[in-house]
Design an enzyme around this catalytic site. Sequence first.
Site, mmCIF file in Angstrom:
data_model
loop_
_atom_site.group_PDB
_atom_site.id
_atom_site.type_symbol
_atom_site.label_atom_id
_atom_site.label_comp_id
_atom_site.label_asym_id
_atom_site.label_seq_id
_atom_site.Cartn_x
_atom_site.Cartn_y
_atom_site.Cartn_z
ATOM 1 N N LYS A 97 42.376 -2.491 11.546
ATOM 2 C CA LYS A 97 41.265 -3.143 12.901
ATOM 3 C C LYS A 97 40.264 -3.757 12.168
ATOM 4 O O LYS A 97 40.090 -3.744 10.951
ATOM 5 C CB LYS A 97 40.678 -1.669 13.418
ATOM 6 C CG LYS A 97 40.171 -1.834 14.715
ATOM 7 C CD LYS A 97 41.342 -1.647 15.728
ATOM 8 C CE LYS A 97 41.211 -1.725 17.160
ATOM 9 N NZ LYS A 97 42.282 -1.590 17.907
HETATM 10 P P1 NAD Z 1 38.787 -5.805 27.410
HETATM 11 O O1 NAD Z 1 37.666 -6.341 26.768
HETATM 12 O O2 NAD Z 1 39.852 -6.641 28.201
HETATM 13 O O3 NAD Z 1 38.087 -4.605 28.713
HETATM 14 C C1 NAD Z 1 37.383 -3.698 28.452
HETATM 15 C C2 NAD Z 1 36.754 -3.323 29.936
HETATM 16 O O4 NAD Z 1 35.779 -2.292 29.817
HETATM 17 C C3 NAD Z 1 35.942 -4.390 30.321
HETATM 18 O O5 NAD Z 1 36.133 -4.554 31.839
HETATM 19 C C4 NAD Z 1 34.364 -3.886 30.497
HETATM 20 O O6 NAD Z 1 33.436 -4.478 31.454
HETATM 21 C C5 NAD Z 1 34.910 -2.461 30.600
HETATM 22 N N1 NAD Z 1 33.432 -1.618 29.881
HETATM 23 C C6 NAD Z 1 32.853 -1.810 28.675
HETATM 24 N N2 NAD Z 1 32.000 -0.859 28.825
HETATM 25 C C7 NAD Z 1 32.109 0.084 30.027
HETATM 26 C C8 NAD Z 1 31.647 1.248 30.440
HETATM 27 N N3 NAD Z 1 30.501 1.803 29.919
HETATM 28 N N4 NAD Z 1 31.983 1.454 31.906
HETATM 29 C C9 NAD Z 1 32.888 1.098 32.337
HETATM 30 N N5 NAD Z 1 33.590 -0.133 31.740
HETATM 31 C C10 NAD Z 1 33.073 -0.572 30.523
HETATM 32 O O7 NAD Z 1 39.448 -4.532 26.386
HETATM 33 P P2 NAD Z 1 40.916 -4.047 26.525
HETATM 34 O O8 NAD Z 1 41.744 -4.847 25.647
HETATM 35 O O9 NAD Z 1 41.214 -3.675 27.892
HETATM 36 O O10 NAD Z 1 40.749 -2.713 25.695
HETATM 37 C C11 NAD Z 1 40.165 -1.545 26.437
HETATM 38 C C12 NAD Z 1 40.210 -0.149 25.450
HETATM 39 O O11 NAD Z 1 41.846 -0.250 25.285
HETATM 40 C C13 NAD Z 1 39.945 -0.212 24.254
HETATM 41 O O12 NAD Z 1 39.647 1.092 23.712
HETATM 42 C C14 NAD Z 1 40.883 -0.777 23.213
HETATM 43 O O13 NAD Z 1 40.802 -0.281 21.793
HETATM 44 C C15 NAD Z 1 42.144 -0.160 23.855
HETATM 45 N N6 NAD Z 1 43.399 -0.823 23.624
HETATM 46 C C16 NAD Z 1 43.721 -2.300 24.147
HETATM 47 C C17 NAD Z 1 44.835 -2.865 23.794
HETATM 48 C C18 NAD Z 1 45.374 -4.073 24.136
HETATM 49 O O14 NAD Z 1 46.493 -4.514 24.025
HETATM 50 N N7 NAD Z 1 44.247 -4.937 24.638
HETATM 51 C C19 NAD Z 1 45.764 -2.040 22.911
HETATM 52 C C20 NAD Z 1 45.541 -0.551 22.794
HETATM 53 C C21 NAD Z 1 44.423 -0.232 23.010
#
Ligand code: NAD
Length: 407
Positions: A97
Site C-alpha cells: 500500500k
Molecule cells: P474514493 O475516494 O473514490 O471515495 C471515497 C468516498 O468516501 C468519497 O465519496 C468520500 O466523500 C467518502 N467519505 C470520506 N469520508 C467519509 C465519511 N466520514 N462519511 C461518509 N463518506 C465519507 O475511494 P474508493 O476508491 O471508493 O475507496 C473507498 C474504500 O474502498 C477505501 O477503504 C478503499 O481502501 C476501499 N477499496 C477501494 C478499492 C478500489 O478499487 N477503489 C478496492 C478495494 C478497496
Amino acid sequence: MACKQFDRVAQFLNLPEKTQAIIKWPQRSLSVTFPVKMDSGEVRMFSGYRVQHHLALGPTKGGIRFDPDVTLGEISALAMWMSWKCALVGLPFGGAKGGVCCQPAEMSKKELEGLTRRYTQELIPFIGPQKDIPAPDIGTDEQIMAWMMDTYSMQVGYPVPGVVTGKPVTIGGTLGRKEATGKGVAFLVKKITELLKLPGPLRVIIQGFGNVGSVSACQLVKDGAVLVGVSDSSAALYNPKGINYFQLLEYKEKTGRLAGFPEADEMDGVELLCQHCDVLIPAAKERVINEVVAEKLRCRILAEGANGPTTPEADHILEERKEIFIIPDILCNSGGVIVSYFEWVQDMQSYFWSEAEVFNALCRILSGALDSIMQFSHENKVSTRMAALSLGIKKVAEAKEMRGVFP
Ligand code: NAD
C-alpha cells in the site's frame, strides 16, 4: 487493528512463533518527503509512503491513497490486509500500500500531476511490474495511474504499462477495472441474499459515494434494490421511500457533493449507519463501525466495501449478533485487486480481454473464495471474518515456511 486481528488468527491457527514473527511485520517500508511547486508559486513539502508487506508469493500489489489522514501506520495496516486478501483469492502477489498525506480536493489538476510525478519519481527503485504494482485507492483514479505509468516509463526509456493497474484502457488498462470493486461487492451481496433467502426488493444504505460506493449502488439498483441511504464527506442522506440513484449521480457530478440533494433528508452520518435496512455497505474509511455502532446496527448483511471498516471490539459484538451476516472486507472488496491482476496479466502478454471475459473470470474467483470461507466457517465454527483471515494467513505462512529463512 490489523495486528490484533493477526494475533487472534495466528493463535487460532496455532502458527509457530517463528512463522508469526516472520509474517507479521512489513518486509519493506519506504518513507519519502518531496517538494511540489504549487500554482501560487510556493514550494510545499509532502510526505509519502510505500509499504511492501511480504514477497513470498510474488511481487507486491496494492493501492495508492491521497488523503490527509495518511500515516505510515495506516499504510502498513492496509498493506498487511492486502497480503491476506491476495492470498485468500489465490493471486500471486504479496500485499502493499502507498499514500501521500495531502488534500486532493483542494489541489488543482496541475498541482496533483506535479505531486503524483514527484512521488512516483521517489518510488522508482521500489516499484516495477516484477517488484511492486500500485493501483488506485482513496483520492486517486485512472488519471493519477496514467501519470505514474508515464513517469516510470520516461525514466526507464520505454513504455511499461504493467507498472500500475487501474490505468485508462487506451494505455493498457483493462475493461471493467473501474467498476470491478463495486460490481464485486454487488455480486457477493446477491449471493448472500440468495443464501439467506431474503425477500426483495433489498433496502440498501451506503457510506461513501466514490468509486466503490457509487458503483455498488448502481449495480444493486440495476438488480432491483432500493437505495434508502447514502453519504459522502459532505452529507448523509436518508429517504425510506428510496433515493433515485441516477438523479443523485447527476447531482453529485454537477455539484461535486451530495449535500443539498433535494429528494432526501440530511442526517448525522453515524446515525445513517444505524437505520433499518437489508444491506449496509461501508465504502469510505476504516474504523467507522465501532462498538457503539455495532450494538445499534439494524441490517441483515454488512458488506464491507471499505478496508477495515469494523474495529476488533465491534467484531466481538457482531460475532454474537448472528442475525447479521458479514461479508468481510478482504473478500468483499477483492474485486478490485482481482481485476487488477487480470490487467497486469494482459499487460505482460500484450493480449487484451473482452469485458465479459473479465467479469466471468471475476465472478468465478469470488464464488470460489466465498465457498471456501463458508466451508471453513462451518467446519471450524468461526465467523466469516475469522475464516477469511485464516485462509489468507495460512497460505502466506505455508509459503514462508516452504521458502525457509535466507541465508
Ligand atoms: P474514493 O475516494 O473514490 O471515495 C471515497 C468516498 O468516501 C468519497 O465519496 C468520500 O466523500 C467518502 N467519505 C470520506 N469520508 C467519509 C465519511 N466520514 N462519511 C461518509 N463518506 C465519507 O475511494 P474508493 O476508491 O471508493 O475507496 C473507498 C474504500 O474502498 C477505501 O477503504 C478503499 O481502501 C476501499 N477499496 C477501494 C478499492 C478500489 O478499487 N477503489 C478496492 C478495494 C478497496
